[in-house]
Design a protein around this motif. Structure first.
Motif, mmCIF file in Angstrom:
data_model
loop_
_atom_site.group_PDB
_atom_site.id
_atom_site.type_symbol
_atom_site.label_atom_id
_atom_site.label_comp_id
_atom_site.label_asym_id
_atom_site.label_seq_id
_atom_site.Cartn_x
_atom_site.Cartn_y
_atom_site.Cartn_z
ATOM 1 N N GLU A 58 0.825 -1.208 0.000
ATOM 2 C CA GLU A 58 0.000 0.000 0.000
ATOM 3 C C GLU A 58 0.861 1.261 0.000
ATOM 4 N N ALA B 104 0.891 4.097 -3.089
ATOM 5 C CA ALA B 104 0.612 5.513 -2.828
ATOM 6 C C ALA B 104 1.757 6.392 -3.304
ATOM 7 N N ALA C 206 -1.032 7.039 3.690
ATOM 8 C CA ALA C 206 -1.298 5.626 3.418
ATOM 9 C C ALA C 206 -0.938 4.772 4.630
ATOM 10 N N ASP D 117 -3.657 5.350 7.231
ATOM 11 C CA ASP D 117 -4.887 4.689 6.784
ATOM 12 C C ASP D 117 -4.809 3.179 7.001
#
Length: 208
Positions: free
Chosen positions: A84, A88, A105, A108
């Motif tokens: 991830e 990003a 990211a 999150d």
């Protein structure tokens, strides 16, 4: 008779490799649930076999030991996080927006996957990381190399400070890791505040 023959063919067993992969995921999913509920103390062989419905012999076959299960679980969670972060970062138009994207990211991910985040930032994962740092980094080369190339490209464009990629990576991720650890353990930090403040403050340490 022909119809019955096709039914048998359609019901053919899963190939051995796929069965093995499914068993590994079954064990790791169970281990993560146990870790979330009881911490490292909950990761016993008996608890994993009961929760996963996989025999102890099969667990030893796939992981070698109980420590092997913990190592594989931490590595799976780390792979998910790195995937991830890289996605990003590589979608960003410039270095500053890339730093912002990777910080957000990370935060999150922690909110979306709290059980995996707790494991990645645990004493258990630290112990594994210290003991197997080079091995772990080698296994993640495919995910880490694009990040290193991104850093070098933006250094050549004059956007990032002329520091080693390892130091840029540490300056960018170090504050985020510290914030996440405190949020997971003490709980007196607001991740929304961190999302507002960290990107620009980190940028001042790595940008030109």
């Amino acid at each position: 008779m022909i119809h019955r023959r096709y039914e048998t063919e359609d019901a053919c067993p899963m190939p051995k490799q796929q069965r093995g992969e499914a068993t590994v995921e079954q064990v790791l999913d169970a281990a993560l649930r146990l870790y979330a509920a009881s911490g490292e103390a909950g990761l016993t062989l008996g608890a994993i076999t009961r929760t996963s419905a996989v025999s102890s012999g099969s667990i030893y076959h796939h992981f070698g030991s109980l420590d092997g299960v913990v190592a594989a679980l931490a590595l799976r969670s780390l792979e998910q996080l790195l995937k991830e972060l890289a996605a990003a970062l590589l979608q960003a138009a410039d270095a500053r927006s890339g730093i912002r994207a990777v910080v957000l990211a990370y935060l999150d991910f922690v909110q979306a996957h709290p059980r995996a985040a707790r494991l990645i930032h645990s004493v258990t994962a630290d112990r594994q990381g210290m003991a197997r740092a080079h091995e772990i980094r080698d296994t993640q080369e495919a995910r880490l190399t694009p990040i290193t190339l991104w850093i070098r490209a933006h250094q050549e464009s004059g956007e990032l400070a002329e520091l080693s990629p390892a130091l840029i990576e540490s300056l960018a991720m170090g504050p985020v890791v510290a914030v996440v650890r405190r949020w997971l353990t003490v709980g007196d930090l607001d991740l929304e505040e961190a999302a507002r403040e960290l990107p620009d403050r980190i940028w001042r340490s790595v940008g030109k």
